[in-house]
Design a protein around this motif. Structure first.
Motif, short mmCIF file in Angstrom:
data_model
loop_
_atom_site.label_atom_id
_atom_site.label_comp_id
_atom_site.label_asym_id
_atom_site.label_seq_id
_atom_site.Cartn_x
_atom_site.Cartn_y
_atom_site.Cartn_z
N UNK A 6 0.87 -1.17 0.00
CA UNK A 6 0.00 0.00 0.00
C UNK A 6 0.91 1.22 0.00
N UNK A 7 0.67 2.12 -0.95
CA UNK A 7 1.45 3.34 -1.05
C UNK A 7 0.63 4.46 -0.41
N UNK A 8 1.24 5.15 0.57
CA UNK A 8 0.54 6.23 1.26
C UNK A 8 1.42 7.47 1.29
N UNK A 9 0.76 8.61 1.36
CA UNK A 9 1.52 9.84 1.52
C UNK A 9 1.89 10.02 2.99
N UNK A 10 2.47 11.13 3.31
CA UNK A 10 2.97 11.34 4.67
C UNK A 10 2.00 12.11 5.56
N UNK A 11 0.72 11.94 5.33
CA UNK A 11 -0.25 12.58 6.21
C UNK A 11 -0.04 12.06 7.63
N UNK A 12 -0.24 12.92 8.60
CA UNK A 12 0.03 12.54 9.98
C UNK A 12 -0.82 11.34 10.41
N UNK A 56 -1.48 8.80 8.75
CA UNK A 56 -0.84 7.57 8.25
C UNK A 56 0.33 7.13 9.12
N UNK A 57 0.77 8.00 10.00
CA UNK A 57 1.87 7.68 10.90
C UNK A 57 1.39 7.57 12.35
N UNK A 58 0.10 7.46 12.53
CA UNK A 58 -0.48 7.39 13.88
C UNK A 58 0.07 6.18 14.63
N UNK A 59 0.04 6.26 15.93
CA UNK A 59 0.56 5.18 16.77
C UNK A 59 -0.14 3.85 16.49
N UNK A 112 1.98 -2.35 12.06
CA UNK A 112 2.88 -2.65 10.94
C UNK A 112 3.53 -4.03 11.03
N UNK A 113 4.10 -4.42 12.17
CA UNK A 113 4.71 -5.76 12.23
C UNK A 113 3.72 -6.89 11.97
N UNK A 125 3.62 -1.36 3.91
CA UNK A 125 3.28 0.04 3.71
C UNK A 125 4.51 0.74 3.16
N UNK A 126 4.33 1.45 2.05
CA UNK A 126 5.40 2.25 1.45
C UNK A 126 4.96 3.70 1.53
N UNK A 127 5.76 4.51 2.19
CA UNK A 127 5.45 5.93 2.32
C UNK A 127 6.15 6.73 1.24
#
Length: 90
Positions: free
Chosen positions: A3-9, A11-14, A20-21, A30-32
């Motif tokens: 899944x390709x995602x941008x760097x919206x906050x 998408x990096x939530x806890x 992820x693991x 996930x590819x940012x």
């Protein structure tokens, strides 16, 4: 699966980082995209064209006119409207 995602906050939530693991064990990765890289995100290119070329100022008068105009634009993509992603420069 990637899944390709941008760097919206969001998408990096806890909660995302914690999962992820687990996802990677199941074969989901996930590819940012790099920061500030709208040229790599095709939907950004499309929205830019929609807003700058295909919508008219009168389309923004109300929510209804904007909704109608956006639907009109997307209904005509491939017929009278087209976008060639290979011609855009980075």
């Amino acid at each position: 699966t990637v899944i390709v995602m941008d760097n919206a906050s969001i998408h990096h939530a806890k909660i995302i980082q914690a999962r992820l693991p687990i996802w990677q064990e199941r074969g989901l990765f996930i590819f940012y995209l790099p920061p500030y890289s709208p040229h790599l995100n095709i939907i950004e290119r499309l929205w830019k064209e929609v807003k700058q070329a295909w919508l008219r100022p009168c389309d923004y008068v109300s929510f209804d006119t904007l909704s109608y105009a956006v639907n009109r634009v997307f209904a005509n993509i491939g017929d009278s409207l087209s976008l060639n992603f290979s011609t855009f420069k980075v």
